[in-house]
Design a protein around this motif. Structure first.
Motif, PDB file in Angstrom:
ATOM      1  N   PRO A 276       0.833  -1.459   0.402  1.00  0.00           N
ATOM      2  CA  PRO A 276      -0.173   0.419  -0.423  1.00  0.00           C
ATOM      3  C   PRO A 276       0.469   1.115   0.225  1.00  0.00           C
ATOM      4  CG  PRO A 276      -0.810  -1.795   1.898  1.00  0.00           C
ATOM      5  CD  PRO A 276       1.207  -2.037   1.181  1.00  0.00           C
ATOM      6  N   THR A 277       2.292   1.436   0.276  1.00  0.00           N
ATOM      7  CA  THR A 277       2.941   2.125   0.699  1.00  0.00           C
ATOM      8  C   THR A 277       2.104   3.858   1.085  1.00  0.00           C
ATOM      9  OG1 THR A 277       2.715   3.151  -2.027  1.00  0.00           O
ATOM     10  CG2 THR A 277       4.980   1.648  -0.737  1.00  0.00           C
ATOM     11  N   LEU A 278       1.013   3.514   2.154  1.00  0.00           N
ATOM     12  CA  LEU A 278       1.317   4.762   2.959  1.00  0.00           C
ATOM     13  C   LEU A 278       2.265   5.405   3.463  1.00  0.00           C
ATOM     14  CD1 LEU A 278      -2.333   3.402   4.792  1.00  0.00           C
ATOM     15  CD2 LEU A 278      -1.728   4.212   2.312  1.00  0.00           C
ATOM     16  N   TYR A 279       2.365   6.711   3.512  1.00  0.00           N
ATOM     17  CA  TYR A 279       3.160   7.270   4.025  1.00  0.00           C
ATOM     18  C   TYR A 279       2.278   7.182   5.774  1.00  0.00           C
ATOM     19  CZ  TYR A 279       4.116  10.170  -0.039  1.00  0.00           C
ATOM     20  OH  TYR A 279       4.363   9.974  -1.767  1.00  0.00           O
ATOM     21  N   PRO A 280       3.948   6.880   6.067  1.00  0.00           N
ATOM     22  CA  PRO A 280       3.475   6.405   7.910  1.00  0.00           C
ATOM     23  C   PRO A 280       3.180   7.880   8.884  1.00  0.00           C
ATOM     24  CG  PRO A 280       5.849   5.967   7.132  1.00  0.00           C
ATOM     25  CD  PRO A 280       5.047   5.931   6.228  1.00  0.00           C
ATOM     26  N   TRP A 281       3.538   9.157   8.228  1.00  0.00           N
ATOM     27  CA  TRP A 281       3.862  10.034   9.354  1.00  0.00           C
ATOM     28  C   TRP A 281       2.355  10.724   8.746  1.00  0.00           C
ATOM     29  CZ3 TRP A 281       7.057   9.265   5.177  1.00  0.00           C
ATOM     30  CH2 TRP A 281       6.923   9.944   4.107  1.00  0.00           C
ATOM     31  N   ARG A 282       1.205  10.331   8.050  1.00  0.00           N
ATOM     32  CA  ARG A 282       0.306  10.708   7.556  1.00  0.00           C
ATOM     33  C   ARG A 282      -1.255   9.834   8.096  1.00  0.00           C
ATOM     34  NH1 ARG A 282      -0.448  14.118   2.841  1.00  0.00           N
ATOM     35  NH2 ARG A 282       1.193  15.241   2.650  1.00  0.00           N
TER      36      ARG A 282
END
Lengths: 350, 264
Positions: B99-105
């Motif tokens: 998924p490569t979501l941005y972990p900081w968002r």
């Protein structure tokens, strides 16, 4: 922050949340009483046991004994309070008591330490003077010399904050630039490799000669000391960003600017904070050295001055405050980090 | 063609035409060129959902990267609606296997990424919530990626793609890392989404059943360097049934093409 609430509400959340108020052990009133008793003993011993006859009489002995008495009184108050609050640990008072209960062993050790210190110095005069002073000598410094001490700490903080801010800001910019641009990396990387490992204090003679004032020279040295680790860690953070993050942003129409500011920088933040932490430690060291050698105010200067007059009480007093201030600054940095990096899990607690 | 039925049910987004013309591509590996695509010719009509099926590592994902515009092909050209692809564009969005979501968002901020990148967040922010509702993530807007399960994270990634109203949705094994139950559920959901929104879809998968269940056409690739071995239209109505004998027959043929017929 409601991060923990959210985590608890999610089925996929990992790790069981610990109940916030740990149960207060039943033996607590007893332990508080023991601590209070020791502090009473320290106070009484300080006040009633006359100082060693072959040495000077220490001033402020009475004030110090009163201070110990106040501490003992508060602890004595905590003993019944903890007994009352035990069935229903709620509210800030209970939270404070619970927090205090964890430090009971420390409170006992501290009381014993003060008693031992007092006996070895003022009461029996067993340690060589003037290098060792009793605790009331520190109190004397705080009560009589506080304007100068305050002045020195204000000067030091001004210098530290200026240098550290300049160094960190430049470090982050340089780190991102090296990590992002091949051209910048080509030119800056070798310079950084050559100069980075050099301790900032090695520049001291040149800095004091090259800069118009010793203050600006010190700012330069502190900025250098804090900037190098920040640069290196920021760079490694930017270089280590998952390239898929960029692919995602690019397919969604991101500009170069967006890729740097909204992808590379936040992704590198955990590294940047490691650099900021290392830089802060380095800046403390440089600050003290710079003030000892050139700047005519500040804690470094105060330490030097106190040593010159063999005023060891002043030196210990300044060292103690310095330890508290440095630790406070690190704590502050960690708080900022915890706030900004709330998205990370399993963070180190300071 | 089956896919054309979709246009009247949704119609807000017109699908994109993709024309892959004699594309060959190779990577540099230890100084020697490693060919991954060999003379691929493929035309995808608007509103189709085309599955690209082939052995692991054959170059299907590379083809997707070229179509997404993340890399230019070594030879040949790819046209999107008749114009050569010069780079990435938000009308062609990719959903990767991770998924490569941005972990900081948070989930919401992740989904808003495309709008934010193009400066449209203020005027079209409501679309973020719509997309999250579409993938069933309402109520999880403020969660961080590490708090999500694999399926939820992939839904969030899907929402991040759909917010941009893509005319081509490129799915690179989007369900590859999910557990099998979540996977079956999400296959149906993806088909639903595609039928409602009317975009053109490209789906890379190793899963024959998944390809047959979802796609209007299945392209079978050879081992690396990938060439097209077969182009099979799946002329079955939606919603499909996994036990459909026609699909079973096709499955047999595909296994044969992949040299796995003896496992039948």
């Amino acid at each position: 922050m409601s991060v923990n609430d959210t985590a608890a509400a999610l089925p996929a959340a990992t790790g069981g949340a610990l109940p916030n108020g740990a149960p207060i052990p039943s033996a607590l009133p007893l332990r508080f009483s023991a601590a209070a008793l020791l502090w009473f003993a320290a106070s009484g011993m300080t006040a009633l046991w006359p100082d060693a006859p072959d040495a000077q009489e220490w001033e402020r002995t009475g004030e110090f004994a009163s201070l110990l008495l106040v501490a003992a009184g508060l602890l004595a108050l905590a003993a019944p309070l903890s007994a009352i609050l035990r069935p229903a640990p709620r509210g800030w008072l209970a939270a404070t008591t619970a927090g205090l209960s964890a430090s009971v062993p420390w409170l006992i050790a501290l009381a014993l330490g003060v008693i031992g210190w007092e006996i070895l110095t003022a009461k029996l005069n067993l340690l060589p003077r003037p290098f060792f002073v009793p605790p009331q000598a520190l109190l004397e410094v705080y009560l009589d010399d506080w304007p100068r001490l305050l002045d020195c700490f204000a000067a030091s903080l001004r210098l530290l904050v200026t240098g550290y801010a300049v160094g960190s800001a430049l470090g982050v910019v340089a780190g991102v630039a090296i990590g992002w641009s091949r051209a910048v990396g080509y030119w800056v990387h070798p310079v950084l490799r050559l100069i980075g490992p050099l301790p900032a204090t090695a520049w001291l003679p040149i800095a004091f000669f090259a800069f118009p004032t010793s203050w600006s020279a010190s700012v330069f040295l502190i900025a250098l000391a804090s900037g190098v680790p920040v640069t290196i860690l920021t760079w490694s953070g930017v270089a280590g960003v998952n390239s898929a993050y960029y692919d995602i942003a690019r397919t969604l129409g991101a500009s170069q600017r967006f890729l740097v500011l909204k992808v590379a920088v936040p992704a590198a933040m955990p590294h940047v904070f490691v650099g900021l932490f290392m830089g802060l430690g380095a800046s403390f060291a440089v600050l003290v050295v710079a003030e000892m050698l050139g700047v005519k105010s500040g804690v470094g200067w105060y330490l030097q001055w106190a040593q010159g007059w063999a005023a060891y009480g002043n030196m210990y007093a300044a060292l103690l405050v310095m330890a508290l201030v440095c630790s406070g600054l690190v704590t502050l940095l960690f708080h900022v980090r915890d706030h900004l990096l709330a998205w990370q899990k399993g963070m180190l607690k300071w | 063609m089956v896919a054309l039925e979709n246009t009247d049910t949704a119609g807000m987004t017109a699908g994109m035409t993709i024309d892959v013309q004699a594309v060959s591509h190779s990577f540099e590996l230890h100084g020697a060129p490693l060919p991954v695509l060999d003379g691929v010719e493929l035309r995808v009509e608007p509103g189709e959902l085309v599955a690209l099926l082939g052995p692991s590592g054959c170059g299907k994902s590379t083809l997707l990267r070229l179509i997404a515009g993340l890399e230019p092909p070594s030879h040949g050209r790819i046209l999107a609606d008749g114009r050569p692809i010069a780079g990435p564009d938000p009308s062609r969005v990719v959903v990767f296997q991770d998924p490569t979501l941005y972990p900081w968002r948070t989930v919401r901020d992740n989904a808003a990424l495309g709008l934010e990148a193009r400066g449209l967040l203020r005027s079209q922010g409501h679309r973020v919530d719509e997309a999250l509702a579409l993938v069933g993530l309402t109520g999880f807007e403020k969660a961080y990626p590490h708090q999500l399960s694999g399926g939820m994270a992939q839904r969030a990634a899907l929402a991040r793609a759909l917010v941009n109203d893509p005319r081509l949705l490129v799915l690179d094994e989007p369900l590859g890392k999910l557990d099998s139950l979540t996977r079956l559920a999400m296959q149906s959901e993806l088909v639903e989404l595609w039928r409602r929104a009317g975009f053109t879809g490209l789906l890379v998968t190793h899963d024959i059943e998944e390809a047959l269940f979802m796609a209007t056409r299945v392209i079978v690739f050879s081992e690396r360097p990938a060439r097209i071995k077969a182009d099979l239209p799946i002329d079955r109505p939606y919603p499909r049934h996994r036990g459909d004998p026609v699909l079973t027959e096709l499955r047999h043929r595909i296994l044969e093409l992949l040299g796995l017929a003896e496992t039948w």
